[in-house]
Design a protein around this motif. Structure first.
Motif, short mmCIF file in Angstrom:
data_model
loop_
_atom_site.label_atom_id
_atom_site.label_comp_id
_atom_site.label_asym_id
_atom_site.label_seq_id
_atom_site.Cartn_x
_atom_site.Cartn_y
_atom_site.Cartn_z
N ASP A 29 0.85 -1.19 -0.06
CA ASP A 29 0.03 -0.08 -0.18
C ASP A 29 0.89 1.06 -0.01
O ASP A 29 1.86 1.45 0.50
CB ASP A 29 -1.00 0.02 1.25
CG ASP A 29 -2.06 1.02 1.32
OD1 ASP A 29 -2.48 1.31 0.06
OD2 ASP A 29 -2.00 1.79 2.20
N ALA A 30 0.47 1.87 -0.80
CA ALA A 30 1.41 3.49 -0.77
C ALA A 30 1.48 4.05 0.36
O ALA A 30 2.50 4.97 0.73
CB ALA A 30 0.62 4.34 -1.92
N ASP A 31 0.43 4.18 1.22
CA ASP A 31 0.59 4.89 2.42
C ASP A 31 1.50 4.26 3.28
O ASP A 31 2.17 4.78 4.21
CB ASP A 31 -0.82 4.90 3.15
CG ASP A 31 -1.73 5.82 2.29
OD1 ASP A 31 -1.40 6.76 1.71
OD2 ASP A 31 -3.11 5.41 2.55
N GLU A 34 4.90 5.30 2.28
CA GLU A 34 5.25 6.71 2.77
C GLU A 34 5.53 6.53 4.07
O GLU A 34 6.50 7.41 4.62
CB GLU A 34 4.20 7.58 2.46
CG GLU A 34 3.79 7.71 0.81
CD GLU A 34 2.93 8.87 0.66
OE1 GLU A 34 2.77 9.90 1.48
OE2 GLU A 34 2.25 9.09 -0.44
N THR A 71 4.36 4.76 -5.40
CA THR A 71 3.56 5.81 -4.71
C THR A 71 3.24 7.13 -5.74
O THR A 71 2.33 7.71 -5.27
CB THR A 71 4.18 6.41 -3.48
OG1 THR A 71 5.47 7.11 -4.14
CG2 THR A 71 4.59 5.30 -2.59
N ILE A 78 8.06 13.02 -0.86
CA ILE A 78 7.34 12.45 0.24
C ILE A 78 8.03 13.07 1.47
O ILE A 78 7.06 13.35 2.51
CB ILE A 78 7.41 10.80 0.35
CG1 ILE A 78 6.66 10.25 -0.96
CG2 ILE A 78 7.06 10.42 1.63
CD1 ILE A 78 7.02 8.50 -0.96
#
Length: 156
Positions: A29-31, A34, A71, A78
């Motif tokens: 997951d991109a979150d 990050e 992402t 980021i």
């Protein structure tokens, strides 16, 4: 790209594969990515080191070959969003670190002409980069000197 301070010509290297989406086996997951990037930055890692750590160790065991593909943002973007960037861009910081080390070496070894030249080359690279970054990443009146670099490196 021809090297600037040598007689040799060109440098041949590998290019990154042209991909427009991350591989299937890397479906983190991109979150999460990050969060991990910010976490590593807080531990004192530079953007390039963060990229290598994510490539080698990954997030929850899954490697991330390319943060930008996964992402949609570069690692530095980021970090900017999360206010985790350092004051000086990484490439300039590394060159200043090198120039300070070389100057200290040359002061202790005045006969070392090879490293005197290396110091001149490194400092000219620093000055060119400072010109490039001045106004955006650096103060408009920033100028490079050994003492300024020493102070900046001691702060970090």
């Amino acid at each position: 790209m021809a090297r600037m301070h040598t007689r040799r010509r060109g440098s041949s290297g590998s290019d990154k594969p042209a991909a427009d989406e991350p591989p299937e086996w890397s479906d983190v997951d991109a979150d999460d990515i990050e969060d991990r990037v910010v976490e590593l930055a807080e531990q004192g890692y530079d953007p390039s080191q963060i990229g290598m750590k994510l490539r080698d160790e990954g997030v929850t065991g899954t490697p991330i070959p390319d943060v930008k593909l996964a992402t949609g943002k570069k690692i530095t973007e980021i970090l900017e969003e999360n206010d985790a960037t350092s004051d000086i861009p990484e490439d300039l910081y590394n060159l200043m670190e090198r120039a300070v080390r070389l100057r200290e070496h040359v002061q202790q070894n005045p006969q070392d002409y090879q490293n005197k030249r290396a110091l001149q080359n490194t400092e000219s690279k620093v000055r060119r980069l400072v010109d490039y970054y001045r106004g955006d990443e650096l103060e408009p009146d920033f100028t490079y000197t050994y003492d300024v670099a020493k102070d900046l490196l001691d702060e970090e």
